[in-house]
Write a protein that holds these residues in place. Structure first.
Motif, mmCIF file in Angstrom:
data_model
loop_
_atom_site.group_PDB
_atom_site.id
_atom_site.type_symbol
_atom_site.label_atom_id
_atom_site.label_comp_id
_atom_site.label_asym_id
_atom_site.label_seq_id
_atom_site.Cartn_x
_atom_site.Cartn_y
_atom_site.Cartn_z
ATOM 1 N N LEU A 98 0.832 -1.204 0.000
ATOM 2 C CA LEU A 98 0.000 0.000 0.000
ATOM 3 C C LEU A 98 0.868 1.257 0.000
ATOM 4 C CD1 LEU A 98 -2.993 0.984 0.259
ATOM 5 C CD2 LEU A 98 -2.630 1.023 2.737
ATOM 6 N N LEU A 99 1.908 1.265 0.815
ATOM 7 C CA LEU A 99 2.796 2.420 0.890
ATOM 8 C C LEU A 99 3.646 2.540 -0.368
ATOM 9 C CD1 LEU A 99 4.019 4.811 2.371
ATOM 10 C CD2 LEU A 99 5.544 3.221 3.561
ATOM 11 N N ALA A 100 4.143 1.419 -0.863
ATOM 12 C CA ALA A 100 4.953 1.450 -2.079
ATOM 13 C C ALA A 100 4.151 2.005 -3.247
ATOM 14 C CB ALA A 100 5.463 0.056 -2.406
ATOM 15 N N GLU A 101 2.896 1.598 -3.351
ATOM 16 C CA GLU A 101 2.062 2.055 -4.460
ATOM 17 C C GLU A 101 1.761 3.546 -4.349
ATOM 18 O OE1 GLU A 101 -2.164 1.013 -6.714
ATOM 19 O OE2 GLU A 101 -1.507 -0.191 -5.000
ATOM 20 N N ALA A 102 1.442 3.999 -3.145
ATOM 21 C CA ALA A 102 1.149 5.419 -2.963
ATOM 22 C C ALA A 102 2.364 6.275 -3.255
ATOM 23 C CB ALA A 102 0.655 5.672 -1.543
ATOM 24 N N ALA A 103 3.539 5.845 -2.774
ATOM 25 C CA ALA A 103 4.763 6.599 -3.032
ATOM 26 C C ALA A 103 5.037 6.697 -4.524
ATOM 27 C CB ALA A 103 5.943 5.954 -2.314
ATOM 28 N N ALA A 104 4.726 5.643 -5.262
ATOM 29 C CA ALA A 104 4.960 5.627 -6.705
ATOM 30 C C ALA A 104 3.997 6.521 -7.468
ATOM 31 C CB ALA A 104 4.862 4.196 -7.230
ATOM 32 N N GLU A 105 2.909 6.926 -6.827
ATOM 33 C CA GLU A 105 1.910 7.783 -7.478
ATOM 34 C C GLU A 105 2.151 9.270 -7.231
ATOM 35 O OE1 GLU A 105 -0.879 7.030 -9.446
ATOM 36 O OE2 GLU A 105 0.104 5.086 -9.608
ATOM 37 N N VAL A 106 3.124 9.614 -6.419
ATOM 38 C CA VAL A 106 3.379 11.026 -6.119
ATOM 39 C C VAL A 106 4.009 11.709 -7.331
ATOM 40 C CG1 VAL A 106 4.656 12.644 -4.672
ATOM 41 C CG2 VAL A 106 3.662 10.579 -3.651
ATOM 42 N N ALA A 107 3.422 12.787 -7.788
ATOM 43 C CA ALA A 107 4.021 13.708 -8.753
ATOM 44 C C ALA A 107 4.640 13.007 -9.955
ATOM 45 C CB ALA A 107 5.035 14.597 -8.043
ATOM 46 N N SER A 108 5.949 13.195 -10.149
ATOM 47 C CA SER A 108 6.659 12.673 -11.320
ATOM 48 C C SER A 108 7.927 11.945 -10.864
ATOM 49 C CB SER A 108 7.045 13.822 -12.247
ATOM 50 O OG SER A 108 7.980 14.675 -11.597
ATOM 51 N N PRO A 109 8.553 11.144 -11.743
ATOM 52 C CA PRO A 109 9.775 10.447 -11.336
ATOM 53 C C PRO A 109 10.859 11.379 -10.821
ATOM 54 C CG PRO A 109 8.951 9.529 -13.389
ATOM 55 C CD PRO A 109 8.112 10.731 -13.098
ATOM 56 N N GLN A 110 11.012 12.533 -11.453
ATOM 57 C CA GLN A 110 12.050 13.466 -11.021
ATOM 58 C C GLN A 110 11.802 13.946 -9.589
ATOM 59 O OE1 GLN A 110 10.276 13.589 -13.810
ATOM 60 N NE2 GLN A 110 11.536 14.140 -15.586
ATOM 61 N N ILE A 111 10.547 14.245 -9.274
ATOM 62 C CA ILE A 111 10.221 14.708 -7.926
ATOM 63 C C ILE A 111 10.354 13.576 -6.920
ATOM 64 C CG2 ILE A 111 8.310 15.509 -6.468
ATOM 65 C CD1 ILE A 111 7.474 17.328 -8.762
ATOM 66 N N ARG A 112 9.953 12.363 -7.285
ATOM 67 C CA ARG A 112 10.079 11.231 -6.364
ATOM 68 C C ARG A 112 11.539 10.913 -6.064
ATOM 69 N NH1 ARG A 112 5.763 9.368 -9.634
ATOM 70 N NH2 ARG A 112 7.091 7.957 -10.845
ATOM 71 N N ASN A 113 12.423 11.193 -7.006
ATOM 72 C CA ASN A 113 13.851 10.947 -6.782
ATOM 73 C C ASN A 113 14.441 11.880 -5.735
ATOM 74 O OD1 ASN A 113 13.944 8.880 -8.641
ATOM 75 N ND2 ASN A 113 14.721 10.157 -10.301
ATOM 76 N N GLN A 114 13.842 13.040 -5.552
ATOM 77 C CA GLN A 114 14.337 14.032 -4.600
ATOM 78 C C GLN A 114 13.438 14.172 -3.376
ATOM 79 O OE1 GLN A 114 17.121 15.727 -4.580
ATOM 80 N NE2 GLN A 114 16.699 17.188 -2.922
ATOM 81 N N GLY A 115 12.143 14.067 -3.598
ATOM 82 C CA GLY A 115 11.188 14.225 -2.502
ATOM 83 C C GLY A 115 11.277 13.085 -1.501
ATOM 84 N N THR A 116 10.997 13.379 -0.246
ATOM 85 C CA THR A 116 11.153 12.403 0.835
ATOM 86 C C THR A 116 9.810 12.003 1.419
ATOM 87 O OG1 THR A 116 11.342 14.096 2.561
ATOM 88 C CG2 THR A 116 13.372 13.467 1.394
ATOM 89 N N LEU A 117 9.800 10.857 2.083
ATOM 90 C CA LEU A 117 8.564 10.402 2.729
ATOM 91 C C LEU A 117 8.150 11.390 3.821
ATOM 92 C CD1 LEU A 117 6.327 8.334 3.107
ATOM 93 C CD2 LEU A 117 7.874 7.027 4.589
ATOM 94 N N GLY A 118 9.114 11.818 4.653
ATOM 95 C CA GLY A 118 8.783 12.775 5.708
ATOM 96 C C GLY A 118 8.279 14.086 5.149
ATOM 97 N N GLY A 119 8.874 14.532 4.053
ATOM 98 C CA GLY A 119 8.428 15.772 3.435
ATOM 99 C C GLY A 119 7.060 15.651 2.818
ATOM 100 N N ASN A 120 6.759 14.503 2.210
ATOM 101 C CA ASN A 120 5.462 14.327 1.573
ATOM 102 C C ASN A 120 4.318 14.364 2.578
ATOM 103 O OD1 ASN A 120 3.267 12.090 0.408
ATOM 104 N ND2 ASN A 120 4.040 13.529 -1.128
#
Length: 334
Positions: A98-120
């Motif tokens: 569930l968490l892996a799928e939600a994290a993969a749906e955030v924004a774009s690949p470039q943002i996911r590469n830099q964005g953090t779980l705590g920040g999200n």
């Protein structure tokens, strides 16, 4: 009227390499200090001059805030672990998909590469009145332009818990952490506390100026996932205008423990419908002990009880109902 912004105000930048040093700096520098995670939400607010810290503590050089480990019965995720790492980490995918799928749906690949779980999970609301510099309640003013004005533009705003402020939490991973009964570790110099994810997020009835319980000088260091929901039947869906980059119009995180088709226990949490992840305890109670398929229709009707839509966001009521129904049936629309 909105204030025209012209760039970031100057600040002093600090780059500690340990949590202890970061907390000591925060304690010494005082309340005009900002903790910087991945930086996407923070830098936008700096540029818009919504926030004007005198000092910024960059957490990007603190290795102990990154990574995933097993500790006792908990899976522990460092708050600075990137969303890409969370979405791809084998043990998370195996036990807490569930968490892996939600994290993969955030924004774009470039943002996911830099964005953090705590920040999200700790990001501020995206309300355009607030972000645009309007003097609303959240900014310390005397009205909610989205909710109280007859001409308010509130298509993306709250349908639950609107008490002065109609802004919503925009996080994709926050509803998941509530569904999984995660615990969040928060540190301050000489102090440490642990809060349930459900209690980490707050609505306007508690404090209209913020979305979480973090206080000045505090740092979210860990997200702990207990084994309670490991390997359960999960469902995550995010409805948005565009298939990439966009924030949710409504999302849902559901976790179900099943005996065949019968639901022994479940957690349903909606996102982007309130200032905090909106758990549905009445739905959870209604489905317990029943077949997930036979109870889907009646549970969907319960899902939107108490909703008070604004001028332009009534569609969120239907979305909330349909997402609960789809979670129970296990079917997503193509």
């Amino acid at each position: 009227m909105a204030i025209i912004r012209d760039g970031m105000a100057p600040f002093d930048l600090y780059q500690p390499t340990s949590v202890e040093d970061a907390l000591s700096l925060a304690d010494r520098l005082g309340t005009d200090t900002w903790m910087l995670a991945g930086g996407f939400d923070s830098l936008e607010r700096f540029k818009d001059r919504i926030k004007r810290p005198k000092a910024v503590i960059d957490l990007g050089h603190i290795d102990e805030l990154r990574g995933v480990r097993q500790e006792g019965g908990d899976m522990v995720i460092g708050s600075m672990t990137t969303l890409t790492e969370v979405s791809l980490y084998p043990e998370i995918r195996a036990r807490f998909a569930l968490l892996a799928e939600a994290a993969a749906e955030v924004a774009s690949p470039q943002i996911r590469n830099q964005g953090t779980l705590g920040g999200n999970i700790s990001q501020d609301t995206r309300c355009w009145y607030y972000r645009g510099g309007w003097n609303c309640y959240r900014a310390g003013g005397g009205t909610c332009y989205a909710g109280e004005s007859p001409e308010g533009q509130n298509r993306e705003h709250a349908i639950f818990g609107v008490e002065g402020c109609a802004a919503v939490s925009p996080s994709d991973t926050a509803p998941v952490l509530v569904a999984l009964e995660a615990r969040l570790v928060i540190k301050k110099k000489g102090e440490k506390r642990e809060v349930a994810a459900e209690d980490y997020f707050i609505g306007p009835e508690t404090d209209i100026t913020r979305l979480n319980v973090l206080r000045p000088g505090e740092l979210l260091t860990e997200i702990r996932l207990p084994a309670t929901w490991a390997g359960a039947t999960f469902y995550f869906e995010k409805v948005r205008d565009r298939p990439v980059w966009d924030f949710p119009l409504v999302n849902i995180a559901a976790a179900m423990q099943l005996s065949g088709d019968r639901i022994d226990r479940a957690r349903f949490v909606l996102g982007a419908v309130a200032a905090r992840p909106w758990r549905l305890p009445r739905v959870e109670a209604a489905v317990a002990g029943n077949s997930r398929y036979t109870v889907a229709e009646s549970a969907s009707r319960i899902a939107a009880e108490g909703a008070v839509p604004l001028t332009h966001n009534g569609y969120k009521v239907a979305l909330a109902r349909n997402l609960v129904k789809r979670a129970l049936l296990g079917t997503k629309e193509s």
